[in-house]
Design a protein around this motif. Sequence first.
Motif, short mmCIF file in Angstrom:
data_model
loop_
_atom_site.label_atom_id
_atom_site.label_comp_id
_atom_site.label_asym_id
_atom_site.label_seq_id
_atom_site.Cartn_x
_atom_site.Cartn_y
_atom_site.Cartn_z
N ARG A 185 39.75 -49.04 -27.48
CA ARG A 185 38.63 -48.86 -28.42
C ARG A 185 39.05 -47.95 -29.57
O ARG A 185 39.80 -46.99 -29.37
N ALA A 186 38.56 -48.23 -30.74
CA ALA A 186 38.90 -47.43 -31.92
C ALA A 186 38.54 -45.98 -31.70
O ALA A 186 37.47 -45.64 -31.20
N ARG A 214 45.75 -45.34 -36.51
CA ARG A 214 45.62 -45.40 -35.06
C ARG A 214 46.71 -44.59 -34.36
O ARG A 214 46.51 -44.10 -33.25
N ASP A 258 47.37 -47.58 -40.54
CA ASP A 258 46.02 -47.79 -40.01
C ASP A 258 45.41 -46.54 -39.39
O ASP A 258 44.23 -46.52 -39.02
#
Length: 404
Positions: free
Chosen positions: A285-286, A248, A246
Amino acid sequence: MRLATTARSWPAAALAAGVAASAFTLLALGRRQDAEPPSERNGPALGDVLDAVAEPVLLVEDWRITLANRAAITVMGADLVGKDVREAIPHPAAAERLGDAATDRMGDDGSPVELKGLGPLKQRWQMRVNPVGGGRRLVHLIDHTESHAAERMRTDFVANASHELRTPLAAVRGFIETLEEAGDDREARQRFLAIMGAEALRMQRLVEDLISLSRIEAEKYRLPNEAVDLGGLIAEVHAELVRGGDGRGRDIVLALHPVSHVTGDRAQLSQVIHNLVSNAMKYGRAGTPVEIALSGDGGEVRLAITDRGEGIPAKYIPRLTQRFYRVNKGRSRSLGGTGLGLAIVKHIVERHRGRLLITSTVGLGSTVAVTLPARAKAAVTKVSAVIKPSSAAPKARAAMPAKG
């Protein structure tokens, strides 16, 4: 001397261990001592023996309390002796169990009576009554507050686990029925199969977390003895998350300082890091940094994970480590959470005799800190890294210590 003298010479603690079963012996002892001259009394008086019992014990005669040990006075007040037992224990089932004070009749079948609300702490008690002749009763109160709370927790846990499993099962069954009606619509079938796969994966994660929690609780009183390099372990987890699909993981910021090793279970500490970092990545938060900080001071090692998310209101923080508790249930489920991650972290930290502290500021984010005892005379971790600068950590507005 005779048998009565032998009974009087027993240690008080030995008699206290079987107070209910020894009622006749104790009362015979009291009568014997009353009949003997003071010079021949070489054992503890009945009151002294009962005072050695850690739980409340009363001697009742003709509905009047004639003797109360220290534990009973602590729970029910200093004016117990001479008081009507029905006033001291205002419970209909208790009065019925005490029966007719003029006879040796026992109410019902002689089984214990469950009492609620007795004493200043509103504890739960089990009352046992033994008739000892002459209209007298020996009343023994056993504190069942903790066992009742444990049973309540078990019942709630089973109900919550059943609910968490029932929801994805219902979704899978519903989509199976829909698939049967989809016919040759390939696009619909693929969409439904994807949803079913996600729900099945959710059930798998839940079952795995339940098994993990069960194993951790089973080992709660077995102290780990492995020397664990937390810095190296964090580096391994970081590398694994960076390889995740992903993206992240690339937002993780490492601030690792040289620290001593800790005594622990390496697999469980890895699970702590995974759970806390995964939570920070999901709820932050992204594109915002997730900071992993490691420091040592005063014989302790501190691991702190900080996110830049919405934050958590102070009133919810004390419940975050409860099983299946979620501040936002819908969002947690949509992100794949089982509601057991922080409960697992708490139990692992307790097993390692550490401390867990959660701080948060609404609108800025949260920090979860784990403090563990440093291993005596251990090597110092050489990993030292600061990757990607980060903004200041959110200011603590609410804290929840969970000491082991």
